[in-house]
Design an enzyme around this catalytic site. Structure first.
Site, PDB file in Angstrom:
ATOM      1  N   LYS A  13       0.830  -1.218   0.000  1.00  0.00           N
ATOM      2  CA  LYS A  13       0.000   0.000   0.000  1.00  0.00           C
ATOM      3  C   LYS A  13       0.860   1.262   0.000  1.00  0.00           C
ATOM      4  O   LYS A  13       0.566   2.207  -0.708  1.00  0.00           O
ATOM      5  CB  LYS A  13      -0.895   0.062   1.252  1.00  0.00           C
ATOM      6  CG  LYS A  13      -1.948  -1.005   1.347  1.00  0.00           C
ATOM      7  CD  LYS A  13      -2.923  -0.691   2.483  1.00  0.00           C
ATOM      8  CE  LYS A  13      -2.274  -0.629   3.851  1.00  0.00           C
ATOM      9  NZ  LYS A  13      -1.824  -1.930   4.375  1.00  0.00           N
ATOM     10  N   ARG A 127      11.714  -6.469   4.570  1.00  0.00           N
ATOM     11  CA  ARG A 127      11.617  -5.069   4.992  1.00  0.00           C
ATOM     12  C   ARG A 127      12.319  -4.863   6.338  1.00  0.00           C
ATOM     13  O   ARG A 127      12.956  -3.846   6.567  1.00  0.00           O
ATOM     14  CB  ARG A 127      10.136  -4.680   5.102  1.00  0.00           C
ATOM     15  CG  ARG A 127       9.920  -3.220   5.393  1.00  0.00           C
ATOM     16  CD  ARG A 127       8.498  -2.808   5.123  1.00  0.00           C
ATOM     17  NE  ARG A 127       7.599  -3.274   6.159  1.00  0.00           N
ATOM     18  CZ  ARG A 127       6.294  -3.013   6.180  1.00  0.00           C
ATOM     19  NH1 ARG A 127       5.748  -2.327   5.201  1.00  0.00           N
ATOM     20  NH2 ARG A 127       5.535  -3.447   7.141  1.00  0.00           N
ATOM     21  N   ARG A 133      12.370  -1.593  10.986  1.00  0.00           N
ATOM     22  CA  ARG A 133      11.200  -1.082  11.703  1.00  0.00           C
ATOM     23  C   ARG A 133      10.940  -1.903  12.956  1.00  0.00           C
ATOM     24  O   ARG A 133      10.962  -3.126  12.899  1.00  0.00           O
ATOM     25  CB  ARG A 133       9.983  -1.150  10.781  1.00  0.00           C
ATOM     26  CG  ARG A 133       9.377   0.203  10.509  1.00  0.00           C
ATOM     27  CD  ARG A 133       8.273   0.115   9.504  1.00  0.00           C
ATOM     28  NE  ARG A 133       7.067  -0.502  10.044  1.00  0.00           N
ATOM     29  CZ  ARG A 133       5.900  -0.478   9.425  1.00  0.00           C
ATOM     30  NH1 ARG A 133       5.784   0.131   8.256  1.00  0.00           N
ATOM     31  NH2 ARG A 133       4.847  -1.051   9.946  1.00  0.00           N
ATOM     32  N   ARG A 144       0.110  -8.824  13.408  1.00  0.00           N
ATOM     33  CA  ARG A 144      -0.529  -7.834  12.534  1.00  0.00           C
ATOM     34  C   ARG A 144      -1.378  -8.503  11.453  1.00  0.00           C
ATOM     35  O   ARG A 144      -2.426  -7.999  11.076  1.00  0.00           O
ATOM     36  CB  ARG A 144       0.523  -6.903  11.926  1.00  0.00           C
ATOM     37  CG  ARG A 144       0.982  -5.870  12.955  1.00  0.00           C
ATOM     38  CD  ARG A 144       1.777  -4.755  12.334  1.00  0.00           C
ATOM     39  NE  ARG A 144       3.073  -5.202  11.896  1.00  0.00           N
ATOM     40  CZ  ARG A 144       3.673  -4.821  10.778  1.00  0.00           C
ATOM     41  NH1 ARG A 144       3.090  -3.958   9.995  1.00  0.00           N
ATOM     42  NH2 ARG A 144       4.855  -5.281  10.470  1.00  0.00           N
TER      43      ARG A 144
HETATM   44  P1  ADP Z   1       1.297  -1.991   8.115  1.00  0.00           P
HETATM   45  O1  ADP Z   1       0.555  -1.607   6.868  1.00  0.00           O
HETATM   46  O2  ADP Z   1       2.646  -2.528   7.805  1.00  0.00           O
HETATM   47  O3  ADP Z   1       0.511  -2.856   9.038  1.00  0.00           O
HETATM   48  P2  ADP Z   1       1.030   0.716   9.173  1.00  0.00           P
HETATM   49  O4  ADP Z   1       2.176   1.606   8.960  1.00  0.00           O
HETATM   50  O5  ADP Z   1      -0.202   0.973   8.392  1.00  0.00           O
HETATM   51  O6  ADP Z   1       1.600  -0.739   8.973  1.00  0.00           O
HETATM   52  O7  ADP Z   1       0.611   0.714  10.725  1.00  0.00           O
HETATM   53  C1  ADP Z   1       1.543   0.450  11.755  1.00  0.00           C
HETATM   54  C2  ADP Z   1       0.812   0.307  13.087  1.00  0.00           C
HETATM   55  O8  ADP Z   1       0.136   1.535  13.412  1.00  0.00           O
HETATM   56  C3  ADP Z   1      -0.301  -0.734  13.121  1.00  0.00           C
HETATM   57  O9  ADP Z   1       0.195  -2.035  13.396  1.00  0.00           O
HETATM   58  C4  ADP Z   1      -1.186  -0.203  14.244  1.00  0.00           C
HETATM   59  O10 ADP Z   1      -0.648  -0.455  15.511  1.00  0.00           O
HETATM   60  C5  ADP Z   1      -1.125   1.291  14.028  1.00  0.00           C
HETATM   61  N1  ADP Z   1      -2.210   1.787  13.132  1.00  0.00           N
HETATM   62  C6  ADP Z   1      -2.050   2.331  11.886  1.00  0.00           C
HETATM   63  N2  ADP Z   1      -3.236   2.692  11.374  1.00  0.00           N
HETATM   64  C7  ADP Z   1      -4.176   2.351  12.289  1.00  0.00           C
HETATM   65  C8  ADP Z   1      -5.599   2.446  12.339  1.00  0.00           C
HETATM   66  N3  ADP Z   1      -6.316   2.943  11.317  1.00  0.00           N
HETATM   67  N4  ADP Z   1      -6.229   1.992  13.452  1.00  0.00           N
HETATM   68  C9  ADP Z   1      -5.542   1.475  14.480  1.00  0.00           C
HETATM   69  N5  ADP Z   1      -4.204   1.359  14.506  1.00  0.00           N
HETATM   70  C10 ADP Z   1      -3.515   1.781  13.425  1.00  0.00           C
END
Ligand code: ADP
Length: 195
Positions: A13, A127, A133, A144
């Site tokens: 994404k 990654r 990260r 996740r």
């Molecule tokens: P990825 O797509 O690799 O899972 P993101 O960068 O989108 O990672 O998100 C990293 C972390 O931030 C998530 O695992 C969660 O803890 C938090 N997070 C991000 N967006 C949301 C959301 N919309 N609601 C709840 N937690 C979120």
């Protein structure tokens, strides 16, 4: 143009969002980036979000919704936006719907990038090695994915029923996938994509 990109963690994404933002000239809003920034700056939100993020759990809807509401009100969202990582629960999607309704702005597209679990775990491993990260270790990666299955996947039906969902095969080169996304946007109208 207002769109949402859905997909499991590691589905690409972020990569596709950066390209789409360039192509469409709209703001790219990544909830993960906003949260990581809050953690780095040690804001109240960051302090509350940190432990959930590190465990691979979702940050509470209430916190995320406050943050997103504020972000969507910023001037640069006037010409459109691309949401990446939000909404992530049906409750967030409903709340987003209400926010947009208040402003009478409909969503144009909701796209999901389809990638299987095996591929995702191998990408996350790559990654982790490249970026380091802190939420990219094997255990949180699995967590996740599990959270995605239980909390976020139901959004596919939610948007399918709303007649907005387009599913894109997320396996291939970034260029291939980008072409598929652009083709989907063009096929269903909803904006200028040749700029
Ligand atoms: P990825 O797509 O690799 O899972 P993101 O960068 O989108 O990672 O998100 C990293 C972390 O931030 C998530 O695992 C969660 O803890 C938090 N997070 C991000 N967006 C949301 C959301 N919309 N609601 C709840 N937690 C979120």
């Amino acid at each position: 143009m207002r769109l949402i990109l859905l997909g499991p963690p590691g589905s690409g994404k972020g990569t596709q969002s950066v390209r789409l933002k360039e192509k469409l000239g709209i703001s790219h809003i990544s909830s993960g980036d906003l949260l990581r920034d809050a953690v780095k700056r040690e804001t109240e939100l960051g302090k509350q979000a940190k432990e959930f993020m590190e465990a691979g759990k979702l940050v509470q809807d209430e916190l995320v919704l406050g943050m997103m509401r504020e972000r969507l009100e910023a001037d640069d969202c006037g010409s459109g936006f691309l949401l990446d990582g939000f909404p992530r629960t049906v409750a967030q999607a409903r709340a987003l719907g209400r926010m947009l309704e208040e402003d009478r702005i409909p969503l144009d597209h909701v796209m999901s990038l389809d990638v299987d679990d095996e591929e995702i775990l191998s990408r996350i491993r790559g990654r982790r090695e490249a970026e380091g990260r802190s939420d990219d270790n094997e255990e949180t990666a699995r967590e996740r994915l599990a959270v995605y299955e239980s909390e976020t996947k139901p959004l596919l039906d939610f948007y399918r029923e709303a007649g907005l969902l387009q599913e894109v095969d997320g396996i291939g080169t970034p260029d291939d996938i980008f072409d598929r996304i652009v083709a989907c946007i063009s096929a269903t109208g909803g904006g200028e994509v040749d700029g």
